[in-house]
Design an enzyme around this catalytic site. Sequence first.
Site, PDB file in Angstrom:
ATOM      1  N   ASP A   1      -0.212   5.105   0.998  1.00  0.00           N
ATOM      2  CA  ASP A   1      -0.496   5.981   2.138  1.00  0.00           C
ATOM      3  C   ASP A   1      -0.428   5.229   3.461  1.00  0.00           C
ATOM      4  O   ASP A   1      -1.119   4.229   3.651  1.00  0.00           O
ATOM      5  CB  ASP A   1      -1.902   6.585   2.005  1.00  0.00           C
ATOM      6  CG  ASP A   1      -1.908   7.849   1.171  1.00  0.00           C
ATOM      7  OD1 ASP A   1      -0.844   8.230   0.666  1.00  0.00           O
ATOM      8  OD2 ASP A   1      -2.980   8.465   1.029  1.00  0.00           O
TER       9      ASP A   1
ATOM     10  N   ASP B   1       0.859  -1.166   0.000  1.00  0.00           N
ATOM     11  CA  ASP B   1       0.000   0.000   0.000  1.00  0.00           C
ATOM     12  C   ASP B   1       0.910   1.234   0.000  1.00  0.00           C
ATOM     13  O   ASP B   1       2.102   1.133   0.292  1.00  0.00           O
ATOM     14  CB  ASP B   1      -0.882  -0.051   1.259  1.00  0.00           C
ATOM     15  CG  ASP B   1      -1.595   1.251   1.536  1.00  0.00           C
ATOM     16  OD1 ASP B   1      -2.269   1.759   0.628  1.00  0.00           O
ATOM     17  OD2 ASP B   1      -1.466   1.763   2.660  1.00  0.00           O
TER      18      ASP B   1
END
Length: 248
Positions: free
Chosen positions: A14, A12
């Site tokens: 963020d 991922d």
Amino acid sequence: MENNTRTLLLFDVDGTLTASRQIIKDDMADFMVQINKKVCCGLVGGSDLEKITEQMGGKEALHKLDYVFAENGLAAYKKGETIAIMSLIKKMGEEKLQELINYALGYLANLKLPAKRGTFVEFRNGMINFCPVGRSCSQEERNVFGKLDQEENIRGNMVKCLREKFSADGWVFSIGGQISIDAYPDGWDKRYCLQYVEKDFDTIHFFGDKVEKGGNDHEIYSDPRTIGHKVVSPEDTKKQVSELLGMN
């Protein structure tokens, strides 16, 4: 772990490689280059390619990675080359899109917040992003909303209402990042990207921070095709990956 072309690390963006909506720090960027020499690496984010490119330090940095899956993999790239692009409009149709957007705008209009700025609805190729505070908010305003959201469950309450009204139409809703909610067709969460890699790798590790149910990393984190790792910051990501690859 020895160098292994049959192992893939998926990240991922963020909260995992960067602070929310911030540009990757130099030490983390250097770390990604190091681990990509040991194993294949890829990104899977909810944002579009432009935003991911900005966060990761430009096209040159992205092209060093084996895979980039923007918009949960609906825009898929390998070594900078396009694999596939999917369209939300073709999948859901204009009528369903407008019904959802109109309801969400009405809901957001009735929220009283410390600040409201611009871009409350962002239409992407593979999802719609709703943002109560507005995506053009300052970092300070973002942080204030993030703290208030933790205290009052603003996004969680909105997601509950959206699910009650629109799940039957095939929409799925999840809390993403620090300030927003993602809406996408059922099956178009981050697991979508796995179709492009599951046959080429024996082991796929996924690292993400929003892994609890309702978070936009939950489905891929808990998928049987991946080994999920919950992280709490880019520093924690670096620590866990170093331990996994025996780099300590």
